[in-house]
Design a protein around this motif. Structure first.
Motif, short mmCIF file in Angstrom:
data_model
loop_
_atom_site.label_atom_id
_atom_site.label_comp_id
_atom_site.label_asym_id
_atom_site.label_seq_id
_atom_site.Cartn_x
_atom_site.Cartn_y
_atom_site.Cartn_z
N ALA A 45 -15.01 7.41 -8.32
CA ALA A 45 -16.39 7.90 -8.30
C ALA A 45 -16.50 9.35 -8.72
O ALA A 45 -17.48 9.76 -9.35
CB ALA A 45 -16.99 7.71 -6.92
N THR A 57 -21.32 11.21 -9.19
CA THR A 57 -21.33 11.25 -7.73
C THR A 57 -21.13 12.70 -7.32
O THR A 57 -20.09 13.29 -7.59
CB THR A 57 -20.22 10.36 -7.14
OG1 THR A 57 -20.47 9.00 -7.52
CG2 THR A 57 -20.21 10.46 -5.62
N ARG A 325 -23.99 9.04 0.19
CA ARG A 325 -23.61 9.26 -1.21
C ARG A 325 -24.79 9.85 -1.95
O ARG A 325 -25.91 9.34 -1.88
CB ARG A 325 -23.19 7.94 -1.86
CG ARG A 325 -22.64 8.07 -3.28
CD ARG A 325 -23.67 7.95 -4.38
NE ARG A 325 -23.05 7.95 -5.73
CZ ARG A 325 -23.70 7.96 -6.87
NH1 ARG A 325 -25.03 8.00 -6.88
NH2 ARG A 325 -23.06 7.96 -8.03
N GLY A 327 -25.92 11.63 -5.86
CA GLY A 327 -25.47 11.76 -7.24
C GLY A 327 -26.62 11.64 -8.22
O GLY A 327 -27.80 11.78 -7.88
N VAL A 337 -23.18 1.09 -8.15
CA VAL A 337 -23.07 2.08 -7.08
C VAL A 337 -23.17 1.40 -5.72
O VAL A 337 -22.40 1.69 -4.79
CB VAL A 337 -24.16 3.17 -7.22
CG1 VAL A 337 -24.13 4.12 -6.03
CG2 VAL A 337 -23.95 3.96 -8.52
#
Length: 348
Positions: A45, A57, A325, A327, A337
């Protein structure tokens, strides 16, 4: 997409683990964590340049048992960096409604307090906050993020509706009878945010103070930057910047059933309400939906705040796990994802 599994119990804070009101306790991952697989997933990632399959990310955080057990940032991002919420803000809006329910200032099953719907023969008068929170109001709203397409969300946030986002959304006609049809709509979240302010009798400054006094400050969230429109409405569909660690604090509040260090912030049962499936979600949806929270991304019983371009706060009660997460992922990478997040959860 309806899910019929029972709600797993929400875990309590482990004995001897401090609440992260001031600072997050940290520890290595538990011995049964597949750290080799976890590191491979993180390495993929955080590849620079970013992998086309996932996009960029910028931040990853894993909290298990109330402690940070993994954390990584891309390039110049740090634990102090704030990230866009996009639709993660919807779940924050749901929490604010919960606080008003706790204080007896709002009834989610009563007709929503929407000035545009007050004519006696207006069928929209039947719409309740519960229907809005479950995206089942029946209101017309095109949630499309492709430039050049017909899009109510783009028109609301960046076009003719941007000065008064709730008024733009509330002006939409019914396409379906209320509570019979599920359709994801950022417009409904801004109607909900304005209902919250009306229940308080609050202008933008007062509502911002309410957000910090009742929600953010008690759980140690110091970074939030909520955005308001010119009419004074919190843009509860889309705009509340926070650090990854503060998004994790927000997740921990729900994972702990709305209780923080002995103080009940959200009313009893409110986290369960958030994660109870909405029956009207069609089978074509890959995820279930509760009340301004998504369901089952990281396996049955998980629930999450999901935002545009890959912003996620995912709770897995059975593992006492939070995954954050942030990004910048293109829309076509969304499934990849989400699958990556599910694979990460499987490591714990």
């Amino acid at each position: 997409m309806p899910f019929d599994h029972p709600l797993p119990p929400l875990p309590v804070q482990p004995d001897g683990v401090a609440w992260p009101t001031k600072a997050w306790p940290e520890s290595p991952p538990a011995p049964d964590t597949d750290t080799a697989r976890l590191n491979r997933l993180l390495d993929r990632a955080f590849t620079d340049p970013a992998p086309e399959t996932m996009g960029e990310t910028h931040a990853f955080l894993a909290v298990q048992g109330g402690q940070i057990v993994a954390e990584r940032y891309w390039r110049d991002f740090t634990p102090g960096s704030t990230f866009p919420s996009w639709s993660e803000a919807k779940s924050i809006t749901q929490a604010l409604i919960g606080i008003l329910v706790r204080d007896g200032k709002i009834d989610i099953h009563a007709p929503a307090d929407v000035p545009e719907w007050q004519e006696a023969d207006d069928p929209r008068r039947a719409i309740t906050l519960d229907m809005l929170l479950r995206m089942s109001s029946g209101l017309k709203f095109i949630e499309d993020y492709v430039p050049g397409s017909v899009s109510d969300v783009i028109e609301m946030l960046f076009g003719s509706g941007q000065l008064d986002v709730a008024a733009y959304a509330a002006s939409q006609p019914l396409e379906h009878e209320p509570d019979t049809f599920w359709s994801y709509s950022s417009g409904t979240s801004n109607i909900v945010a304005r209902c919250a302010a009306r229940a308080l009798g609050a202008d933008a400054d007062t509502f911002r103070e309410f957000m910090f006094w009742e929600l953010f400050s008690p759980i140690g969230m110091r970074s939030p930057l909520p955005k308001f429109d010119a009419a004074g409405t919190f843009i509860g569909s889309s705009f509340c910047y926070c650090t990854a660690r503060d998004f994790a604090r927000f997740g921990l509040l729900y994972l702990r059933d709305g209780v923080w260090d002995g103080t009940r912030i959200l009313p009893e049962g409110w986290a369960d309400y958030a994660r109870t499936p909405t029956p009207a979600v069609p089978d074509t949806e890959t995820l279930g939906y509760g009340a301004h929270w998504w369901l089952d991304m990281a396996g049955p019983g998980s629930f999450s705040c999901n935002g545009y371009e890959g912003q996620y706060t995912v709770l897995v009660p059975e593992k006492d796990l939070i995954l954050v997460r942030h990004g910048k992922s293109p829309l076509e990478a969304k499934d990849a994802v989400q699958a990556w997040i599910a694979d990460v959860a499987d490591c714990f």
